[in-house]
Design an enzyme around this catalytic site. Structure first.
Site, short mmCIF file in Angstrom:
data_model
loop_
_atom_site.label_atom_id
_atom_site.label_comp_id
_atom_site.label_asym_id
_atom_site.label_seq_id
_atom_site.Cartn_x
_atom_site.Cartn_y
_atom_site.Cartn_z
N ILE A 59 0.77 -1.25 0.06
CA ILE A 59 0.01 0.16 -0.02
C ILE A 59 0.87 1.24 0.01
O ILE A 59 1.52 1.52 1.07
CB ILE A 59 -0.82 -0.14 1.00
N HIS A 60 0.95 1.90 -1.16
CA HIS A 60 1.94 3.08 -1.21
C HIS A 60 0.84 4.11 -1.61
O HIS A 60 -0.29 4.03 -1.42
CB HIS A 60 2.69 2.71 -2.57
N ALA A 61 1.13 5.26 -2.08
CA ALA A 61 0.78 6.48 -2.29
C ALA A 61 -0.71 6.37 -3.25
O ALA A 61 -1.72 6.94 -2.86
CB ALA A 61 1.50 7.80 -2.85
N PRO A 104 -2.78 3.70 -3.97
CA PRO A 104 -3.76 3.00 -3.46
C PRO A 104 -4.33 3.65 -1.99
O PRO A 104 -5.50 3.44 -2.08
CB PRO A 104 -3.36 1.53 -3.19
N ALA A 105 -3.27 4.08 -1.24
CA ALA A 105 -3.78 4.78 -0.37
C ALA A 105 -4.65 6.00 -0.57
O ALA A 105 -5.71 6.24 0.02
CB ALA A 105 -2.55 5.22 0.45
#
Length: 88
Positions: free
Chosen positions: A14-16, A18-19
């Site tokens: 979960i990086h920028a 999908p966050a």
């Protein structure tokens, strides 16, 4: 309170991106939405910074919890969002 568990399939976790997508989807609901990391630490799904600070990686087992008036709809929408974006 309702919850479901899933395994992260996204190779980067979960990086920028999908966050941001998750926080945007979660903000549509009144229920409190939490993502529980494998370490047991909980993060508010409505907060991009909170989600990214959990350090969720590929193959991590996570739990999504919803608590509130629209918890069932919120949980279904978050699960669908994660699946659509190939995070789980």
């Amino acid at each position: 309170m309702k919850k479901f568990q899933a395994v992260i399939k996204d190779p980067v976790g979960i990086h920028a991106r999908p966050a941001s997508i998750l926080a945007s989807e979660a903000s549509k609901f009144k229920s409190e939405l939490k993502l529980v990391a494998p370490s047991g630490v909980e993060g508010n799904i409505k907060s991009i910074i909170n989600l990214m600070s959990l350090g969720i990686r590929h193959n991590d087992n996570i739990t999504i919890k919803a608590d509130g008036a629209d918890e069932e709809e919120a949980l279904a929408a978050i699960k669908a969002c994660l699946e659509k974006n190939k995070v789980i």
